[in-house]
Design an enzyme around this catalytic site. Structure first.
Site, PDB file in Angstrom:
ATOM      1  N   HIS A 143      -8.714   3.578   3.752  1.00 61.45           N
ATOM      2  CA  HIS A 143      -8.807   4.321   4.926  1.00 61.45           C
ATOM      3  C   HIS A 143     -10.347   4.153   5.437  1.00 61.45           C
ATOM      4  O   HIS A 143     -10.545   4.463   6.594  1.00 61.45           O
ATOM      5  CB  HIS A 143      -8.627   5.653   4.976  1.00 61.45           C
ATOM      6  CG  HIS A 143      -6.776   5.732   5.047  1.00 61.45           C
ATOM      7  ND1 HIS A 143      -6.081   5.290   4.069  1.00 61.45           N
ATOM      8  CD2 HIS A 143      -6.235   6.734   5.823  1.00 61.45           C
ATOM      9  CE1 HIS A 143      -4.776   5.564   4.134  1.00 61.45           C
ATOM     10  NE2 HIS A 143      -4.864   6.488   5.232  1.00 61.45           N
ATOM     11  N   GLU A 196      -6.203   9.843   9.345  1.00 62.45           N
ATOM     12  CA  GLU A 196      -4.835   9.820  10.000  1.00 62.45           C
ATOM     13  C   GLU A 196      -4.596  10.672  11.047  1.00 62.45           C
ATOM     14  O   GLU A 196      -3.641  10.590  11.811  1.00 62.45           O
ATOM     15  CB  GLU A 196      -3.902  10.085   8.635  1.00 62.45           C
ATOM     16  CG  GLU A 196      -3.869   8.976   7.549  1.00 62.45           C
ATOM     17  CD  GLU A 196      -2.655   8.654   6.820  1.00 62.45           C
ATOM     18  OE1 GLU A 196      -1.664   9.678   6.871  1.00 62.45           O
ATOM     19  OE2 GLU A 196      -2.593   7.820   5.861  1.00 62.45           O
ATOM     20  N   CYS A 207     -11.219   2.753  -0.764  1.00 56.71           N
ATOM     21  CA  CYS A 207     -10.171   3.044  -0.183  1.00 56.71           C
ATOM     22  C   CYS A 207      -9.721   2.754   1.345  1.00 56.71           C
ATOM     23  O   CYS A 207     -10.685   2.105   1.876  1.00 56.71           O
ATOM     24  CB  CYS A 207     -10.337   4.863  -0.019  1.00 56.71           C
ATOM     25  SG  CYS A 207      -8.870   5.549   0.665  1.00 56.71           S
ATOM     26  N   ASP A 240       0.859  -1.173   0.029  1.00 58.19           N
ATOM     27  CA  ASP A 240      -0.059   0.218  -0.048  1.00 58.19           C
ATOM     28  C   ASP A 240       0.936   1.181   0.107  1.00 58.19           C
ATOM     29  O   ASP A 240       1.962   1.030   0.164  1.00 58.19           O
ATOM     30  CB  ASP A 240      -0.943   0.002   1.256  1.00 58.19           C
ATOM     31  CG  ASP A 240      -1.736   1.203   1.201  1.00 58.19           C
ATOM     32  OD1 ASP A 240      -2.355   1.525   0.395  1.00 58.19           O
ATOM     33  OD2 ASP A 240      -1.755   1.954   2.326  1.00 58.19           O
ATOM     34  N   SER A 241       0.269   2.527   0.001  1.00 59.89           N
ATOM     35  CA  SER A 241       1.013   3.651  -0.180  1.00 59.89           C
ATOM     36  C   SER A 241       1.635   4.016   1.427  1.00 59.89           C
ATOM     37  O   SER A 241       2.499   4.818   1.407  1.00 59.89           O
ATOM     38  CB  SER A 241       0.277   4.878  -0.455  1.00 59.89           C
ATOM     39  OG  SER A 241      -0.904   4.663   0.116  1.00 59.89           O
ATOM     40  N   CYS A 270      -4.099  -1.051  -1.833  1.00 59.30           N
ATOM     41  CA  CYS A 270      -4.298   0.198  -2.242  1.00 59.30           C
ATOM     42  C   CYS A 270      -5.358   0.235  -3.508  1.00 59.30           C
ATOM     43  O   CYS A 270      -4.924  -0.325  -4.577  1.00 59.30           O
ATOM     44  CB  CYS A 270      -2.965   0.992  -2.559  1.00 59.30           C
ATOM     45  SG  CYS A 270      -3.181   2.609  -2.987  1.00 59.30           S
TER      46      CYS A 270
HETATM   47  N1  DGL Z   1      -4.236   3.679   0.031  1.00 58.59           N
HETATM   48  C1  DGL Z   1      -4.734   4.746  -0.444  1.00 58.59           C
HETATM   49  C2  DGL Z   1      -6.044   4.233  -1.291  1.00 58.59           C
HETATM   50  O1  DGL Z   1      -6.752   3.135  -1.020  1.00 58.59           O
HETATM   51  C3  DGL Z   1      -5.270   5.887   0.156  1.00 58.59           C
HETATM   52  C4  DGL Z   1      -4.025   6.719   0.632  1.00 58.59           C
HETATM   53  C5  DGL Z   1      -3.447   7.217  -0.448  1.00 58.59           C
HETATM   54  O2  DGL Z   1      -3.792   8.282  -1.054  1.00 58.59           O
HETATM   55  O3  DGL Z   1      -2.074   7.046  -0.416  1.00 58.59           O
HETATM   56  O4  DGL Z   1      -6.513   4.663  -2.397  1.00 58.59           O
END
Ligand code: DGL
Length: 290
Positions: free
Chosen positions: A212, A178, A210, A36-37, A99
């Protein structure tokens, strides 16, 4: 039949040569790779822990390059390719692209180029949404990159032609989560602002597109009301991964689990923030340069 499994089996590029090299028991014992990011993909790890607790997991959070959700498709894809390369060094048996932004712009390309199965977080959620919707009106919320890619609308319409899809980029949700503001009154206003247009379209199903957003689930449910079915993509993805591992004799049957966490920047910050997503402490986080 698990639709994800069907896709994977049908595509020879997915089950490439590497997966046939090792014996079953060795492959079963290899870890699942997740990237993931940043911390968000830990919502997927949390599901791995509860749904398939025997599995070993290597998680990579590309914290040096977050957020992905506001970047261009080309940049996200280039970063995702590097993440896959890194995870392959850990002899993973399968990679989950946790992600949504990365899945949106690159799932097929990553799959075609990979020698292990690649599982994105979009299809499992879509399949569940198409199963549960009664009025065939589905809402999707995600990062600007995910929504701009059109990945959800295209895939939903391909699966179920009579469905109407209503998408909404919700760029502020990631920083609010966050910040630890999942239940804050200001977050409620932001949730209302983003979801009001979708509710006007009379959706009966809402996909959380997403990493989050599962943390906002209680607030989102309050705002959309009990009649709207909310789809948690992390949960659905791991459900599919579990069936896939069983059907392909890749599930780990013996041994205790272990989890490795690797980041490209600031392990301490990841460790602190990660607790909220994983719902438990993260004992050790390693740094890699990339
Ligand atoms: N992990 C990203 C997503 O699910 C969200 C956080 C980011 O923008 O890096 O799209």
């Amino acid at each position: 039949m698990n639709p994800l499994t069907k896709n994977l089996k049908a595509d020879p590029g997915v089950m490439g040569p590497h997966t046939h090299e090792a014996h079953d028991s060795e492959r079963q014992n290899n870890p699942i790779g997740v990237f993931d990011s940043g911390v968000g993909g830990l919502t997927v790890v949390s599901e791995l822990v509860s749904q398939i607790p025997r599995e070993r997991v290597v998680y990579f959070g590309d914290t040096a390059h977050l957020p992905y959700g506001t970047k261009s498709a080309a940049t996200i894809l280039a970063l995702s390719k590097k993440n896959v390369e890194l995870l392959l060094r850990y002899k993973v048996k399968l990679i989950i692209v946790a992600c949504h932004s990365a899945t949106s712009v690159g799932e097929d390309i990553l799959r075609n180029e990979s020698r292990v199965p690649i599982v994105g977080v979009i299809t499992p959620g879509i399949d569940q949404a198409c199963r549960v919707t009664k009025n065939c009106r589905i809402g999707v919320i995600g990062t600007p990159a995910t929504i701009a890619s059109g990945s959800y609308s295209k895939a939903i319409k391909k699966k179920k032609t009579d469905v109407e899809v209503f998408c909404q980029a919700a760029g502020l949700f990631v920083p609010f989560v966050e910040e630890g503001w999942a239940r804050h009154k200001l977050t409620r206003s932001v949730v209302e602002e983003y979801l009001e247009p979708l509710m006007k379209h009379d959706i009966d199903t809402l996909i959380l597109g997403c990493t989050h957003y599962p943390l906002l689930m209680p607030l989102i449910q309050k705002v959309v009301g009990a009649n709207v079915h909310i789809i948690d993509s992390a949960y659905e993805t791991v459900r599919c991964v579990k069936s896939f591992l069983i059907e392909n004799r890749l599930a780990r049957e013996i041994g205790s689990p272990d989890y490795q966490f690797i980041v490209s920047d600031d392990p301490e910050k990841f460790q602190k923030l990660g607790r909220m997503f994983l719902k438990s402490e993260i004992p050790l986080v390693k740094h890699v340069s990339c």
